[in-house]
Design an enzyme around this catalytic site. Structure first.
Site, short mmCIF file in Angstrom:
data_model
loop_
_atom_site.label_atom_id
_atom_site.label_comp_id
_atom_site.label_asym_id
_atom_site.label_seq_id
_atom_site.Cartn_x
_atom_site.Cartn_y
_atom_site.Cartn_z
CB CYS A 40 -30.94 7.71 -34.88
SG CYS A 40 -29.60 8.44 -35.80
CB SER A 42 -27.04 10.02 -33.15
OG SER A 42 -26.67 10.19 -34.49
CG HIS A 45 -22.33 7.48 -32.14
ND1 HIS A 45 -21.12 6.84 -32.27
CD2 HIS A 45 -22.87 7.50 -33.38
CE1 HIS A 45 -20.94 6.49 -33.54
NE2 HIS A 45 -21.99 6.87 -34.24
CG HIS A 61 -31.90 12.16 -32.46
ND1 HIS A 61 -31.35 11.00 -31.97
CD2 HIS A 61 -31.51 12.24 -33.75
CE1 HIS A 61 -30.64 10.42 -32.92
NE2 HIS A 61 -30.73 11.15 -34.03
CB CYS A 168 -32.60 11.98 -37.60
SG CYS A 168 -30.85 11.62 -37.54
ZN LIG Z 1 -30.17 10.53 -35.86
#
Ligand SMILES: [Zn+2]
Ligand SMILES: [Zn+2]
Length: 372
Positions: A40, A42, A45, A61, A168
């Site tokens: 992902c 994220s 990030h 995650h 997610c």
């Molecule tokens: Zn995610």
């Protein structure tokens, strides 16, 4: 027990593959052997420092795997169960869980430290330092100890690599359209960004009955894939999409804009706000730099005069305990494409290459397949 994991030690540095010591599960916790983990944005990030978290952190995650051991008091899963990890735990009893808003569970407070609910860590390195697991998980490790509140049991015939994605990216995108935006039959919907989340926003809006389903993405490959997921019109930039939306709605503009770009910017927020009409909604899924302000809009005309609604959300407002099985049911019945989301598979030691491919626009979703 020893486990190999991809770790973020410092922002701006690549993932580091390290062997770590993993504690045994305590009360209410389980040890998982991850089979597949989605890559992902994220985590990226976190690695770049756009999102602030306690480091060092085991990344990942979005994972699925098998329960290998359970601590005391575990009732939701048993050894041998196949599970998807929800990136937000659902304790079931806090104010939010008990009112049908599991995506806001109070246990999510530790997502950025990676500590488990009792305030301690299960990963440790050989220098004696504690490591969190991102979102209290750390699916870029072969094994992890997580709360049973993070686990959702699934049927054994669901492939792990598609199951991982419903932890997610899939619920976040699908729920953005179905729950956060509440797209209705006949609506005109514009999705900004057709990556791992946006592709599912397209699938959600399509399933909910959008008439015009417009996608804006600069990458040709993602626009082609969006058509496969149900988009009716695709554009490389917001300007040409705006013109087409004016035309197809006879000037009334869109009912919904859904922002699922990789990094939220003030420009995309303005473009999305300008492309929706009176009484319409902008649904914000993406995040940007923690230190920046991305949403600043004119009240006159823009928000108040046109009665536009700006709606943020996390996890597509999904309830992991019911929506993860629901989405896998839609996959099984052919209403949700999950295999088609996976562009490439990587081994754990190829993870930096995988994130480079994501950065280069080559992936809808990359998946890490763990060795046993
Ligand atoms: Zn995610
Ligand atoms: Zn809760």
């Amino acid at each position: 027990m020893r486990t190999t994991a991809a770790v973020i030690r410092e922002t701006g540095k690549p993932f580091e593959l390290t062997e770590l010591e993993l504690d045994e599960p305590r009360t209410g916790e389980v040890r998982l052997k991850f089979v597949a983990s989605g890559m992902c944005h994220s985590d990226e990030h976190l690695r770049t420092g756009d999102s602030v978290a306690r480091l060092p952190m085991v990344g990942g995650h979005e994972g699925a795997g098998i329960v290998e051991a359970v601590g005391e008091g575990v009732t939701r899963v048993e050894v041998g169960d196949h599970v998807v990890c929800s990136f937000i735990p659902a304790c079931g009893v806090c104010r939010y869980c008990s009112t049908g808003r599991q995506n806001l569970c109070d246990q999510g407070a530790q997502m950025a430290t990676g500590m488990l609910a009792d305030g301690s860590f299960r990963f440790h390195d050989d220098a004696g330092e504690d490591l969190g697991g991102f979102c209290m998980l750390g699916t870029f490790s072969q094994r992890a100890v997580v709360s049973q509140a993070s686990c959702v049991r699934i049927d054994e015939d669901i492939p792990f690599e598609v199951a991982a994605l419903v932890g997610c990216g899939v619920p976040t995108g699908w729920g953005a359209s179905v729950y956060a935006a509440k797209v209705a039959a006949g609506d005109t919907v514009v999705v900004f960004g057709a990556g791992g989340v946006g592709s599912n926003a397209v699938q959600g809006a399509h399933f909910a009955g959008a008439k015009n389903l417009v996608v804006v993405d600069p990458v040709a490959f993602k626009r082609e894939k969006a058509l496969e997921f149900g988009a009716t019109h695709v554009f490389p930039d917001a300007g040409s999409a705006h013109e087409a939306v004016v035309d197809m709605t006879r000037g009334q503009l869109a009912d919904h804009a859904i922002i699922t770009v990789g990094v939220l910017s003030p420009e995309v927020v303005t473009q999305a706000t300008n492309i929706v009409g009176k009484g319409a909604q902008v649904t914000v899924t993406s995040v940007g730099k923690s230190t920046d302000v991305q949403i600043q809009l004119a009240a006159n005309g823009g928000v108040v005069g046109y009665q536009r609604n700006i709606q943020g959300h996390i996890f597509g407002m999904c309830n992991p305990l019911t929506d993860i099985p629901k989405l896998l049911g839609l996959y099984r019945s052919g209403h949700l494409k999950l295999d088609e989301l996976i562009t490439r598979r990587y081994s754990l030691d190829e993870i930096n290459q995988g994130y480079q491919d994501l950065e280069d626009g080559k992936l809808i979703r990359g998946v890490v397949l763990h060795d046993s």
